[in-house]
Scaffold this motif. Structure first.
Motif, short mmCIF file in Angstrom:
data_model
loop_
_atom_site.label_atom_id
_atom_site.label_comp_id
_atom_site.label_asym_id
_atom_site.label_seq_id
_atom_site.Cartn_x
_atom_site.Cartn_y
_atom_site.Cartn_z
N ILE A 173 5.48 -7.76 2.15
CA ILE A 173 6.75 -7.07 1.99
C ILE A 173 7.18 -7.18 0.53
O ILE A 173 7.15 -8.26 -0.05
CB ILE A 173 7.84 -7.61 2.95
N THR A 174 7.54 -6.05 -0.05
CA THR A 174 7.99 -6.04 -1.44
C THR A 174 9.46 -6.47 -1.51
O THR A 174 10.15 -6.56 -0.49
CB THR A 174 7.84 -4.65 -2.04
N THR B 110 3.57 -3.59 4.26
CA THR B 110 2.18 -3.17 4.47
C THR B 110 1.51 -4.21 5.35
O THR B 110 1.70 -5.42 5.15
CB THR B 110 1.41 -3.06 3.15
N GLU B 111 0.72 -3.76 6.33
CA GLU B 111 0.04 -4.68 7.23
C GLU B 111 -1.47 -4.56 7.06
O GLU B 111 -2.01 -3.46 6.92
CB GLU B 111 0.44 -4.38 8.68
N GLY C 155 4.31 -11.19 -6.74
CA GLY C 155 5.74 -10.94 -6.62
C GLY C 155 6.19 -10.49 -5.25
O GLY C 155 7.39 -10.30 -5.02
N ASN C 156 5.26 -10.33 -4.32
CA ASN C 156 5.60 -9.95 -2.96
C ASN C 156 5.63 -11.17 -2.04
O ASN C 156 5.15 -12.24 -2.40
CB ASN C 156 4.57 -8.93 -2.43
N LEU C 157 6.20 -10.97 -0.86
CA LEU C 157 6.14 -12.00 0.18
C LEU C 157 5.05 -11.61 1.16
O LEU C 157 4.91 -10.45 1.53
CB LEU C 157 7.49 -12.10 0.90
N TRP C 158 4.30 -12.62 1.60
CA TRP C 158 3.20 -12.41 2.53
C TRP C 158 3.48 -13.21 3.79
O TRP C 158 3.96 -14.34 3.72
CB TRP C 158 1.88 -12.83 1.90
N PHE C 159 3.18 -12.64 4.95
CA PHE C 159 3.53 -13.29 6.20
C PHE C 159 2.45 -13.06 7.25
O PHE C 159 1.60 -12.17 7.13
CB PHE C 159 4.89 -12.79 6.70
N THR C 160 2.48 -13.89 8.28
CA THR C 160 1.53 -13.78 9.38
C THR C 160 2.16 -13.04 10.55
O THR C 160 3.36 -13.13 10.78
CB THR C 160 1.06 -15.17 9.86
N GLU C 161 1.33 -12.32 11.30
CA GLU C 161 1.76 -11.66 12.54
C GLU C 161 0.91 -12.24 13.67
O GLU C 161 -0.25 -11.88 13.83
CB GLU C 161 1.59 -10.16 12.45
#
Length: 405
Positions: free
Chosen positions: A231-232, A238-239, A216-222
């Motif tokens: 990101i909730t 959270t990283e 249910g969260n979004l996940w992303f690259t840095e």
């Protein structure tokens, strides 16, 4: 992906500039031989790309080839009238297959091109929204766009300027979530256009890819933060640092196993992160090039991961158990980037420099076909609610719809 054209180039179709919310004038182009022809043997490279693409180009310049990342240069050595199109799917560990050739096949029956309301917008990420429209980002215009299947545009400006919007995804909360590469923010946008921005804890993280997770969260690259972020729906970030330093994670997708899978362009790895934050990395095969530079990644209809590799000029598949298969899909000039699972069950990808789109069947048959016009810089793709394939074209400020046979 190395040398896009200036934004004043408008060679695909003549489309009348439109006001926000007014149907676009679009041209559905008939297909005689042009759409069945191979990607062009000659093309030019000009201008600039979004920062991550230029960084990758410079990396390739330093490690793989002597081509510069600005200015024109000639096309490579593909014989006129043919493209590398057929391979037999290998079994077992990854192998590099010899290029075989067959007559080029038509990939789509028509293309309808819609010009964005904003000149110089640089369309980038694209996804199907929960409202039956396509949503996309404008990398050069600080806007998130919505286009209906009949070509009606609405655009919404982000609160932050010079945000350099990148990928976009739909969350399980029913909102759209977009990445602001330059401002280190994640933007949430409702289907009515209300935008909320969330700042990342790490300054200079420069996020790029984003995908919804099974949790249910979004996940992303840095890319420069060298981490995967979560990101909730309420905006808590959270990283998770990567084990490999300087990996340059670029794109991310939900995998068939409930984990998130991502590419590490500079490390030549495919990464996997469980929703609890556990990360594993697997080196992608380099074939004869010596360098793997994985870019786009998606889950295919066969339940495997598929990714574009600009280092090896191939489209690869990876089983969740860790077995790679490789399929040649061009040369140094192709510029492999975006990839998605298409409505026909094939995996579709873009060739930025060759002004082409390609598809590969799950048994390994690769076909590439040129787009009308020159130097459109096709970027990302997504399947729409109309069962057509939608494409962003960075240099021509267009969002195009490809109708398949």
């Amino acid at each position: 992906m190395r040398h896009p054209v200036p934004r004043f180039t408008r060679l695909l179709v003549a489309v009348v500039s439109i006001a926000v919310g007014v149907p676009a004038s679009a041209s559905a182009m008939a297909i005689p031989g042009a759409f069945g022809s191979p990607a062009p043997h000659h093309h030019r490279h000009h201008g600039r790309l979004p920062l991550p693409a230029m960084r990758i180009c410079e990396y390739l310049h330093a490690h793989k080839h002597s081509h510069t990342c600005t200015g024109p240069r000639p096309k490579g050595t593909q014989p006129a009238g043919t493209r590398p199109v057929t391979q037999v799917k290998p079994k077992g560990p990854a192998v590099m297959l010899p290029l075989q050739r067959k007559a080029v096949q038509r990939q789509y029956s028509s293309i309808t091109a819609y010009t964005t309301p904003t000149s110089g917008s640089g369309p980038s990420g694209i996804t199907e929204g929960p409202d039956g429209a396509m949503w996309f980002t404008e990398n050069s215009a600080d806007k998130i766009g919505r286009v209906t299947t009949d070509g009606t545009f609405t655009v919404y400006s982000t609160p932050s300027s010079d945000s350099q919007l990148a990928d976009i995804a739909v969350g399980l909360d029913g909102n759209l979530w977009a990445v602001e590469h330059n401002t280190d923010k994640i933007a949430k946008i409702t289907t009515s256009g209300a935008i909320t921005e969330y700042s990342l804890p790490t300054a200079g993280a420069h996020p790029w890819g984003i995908a919804a997770g099974s949790d249910g969260n979004l996940w992303f690259t840095e890319t420069d933060g060298n981490a995967i972020g979560k990101i909730t729906a309420s905006g808590t970030v959270t990283e998770y640092p990567l084990p490999t330093t300087g990996a340059f994670p670029i794109t991310i997708t939900a995998g068939p196993d409930g984990a998130l899978w991502f590419t590490e362009a500079f490390a030549g790895n495919i990464g996997r992160i469980d929703t609890d934050g556990t990360i594993t990395e697997t080196a992608a095969p380099t074939a004869g090039s010596g360098y793997s530079v994985p870019i786009g990644i998606t889950t295919g209809a066969d339940g495997n991961l598929w990714f574009t590799d600009e280092g090896t000029d191939q489209v690869d598949s990876l089983t969740p158990a860790g077995t790679f298969s490789q399929y040649p899909a061009g040369d140094d000039e192709t510029g492999l980037w975006g990839i998605t699972s298409g409505p026909d069950g094939n995996v579709w990808f873009t060739g930025q420099n060759s002004n082409s789109v390609g598809d590969v069947t799950v048994d390994g048959t690769v076909t590439m076909t040129s787009l009308p016009g020159t130097d459109n810089v096709p970027w990302e793709l997504a399947t729409g609610p109309d069962n057509d394939l939608w494409l962003t074209e960075y240099a021509t400020d267009q969002v195009s719809k490809l109708t398949l046979p």
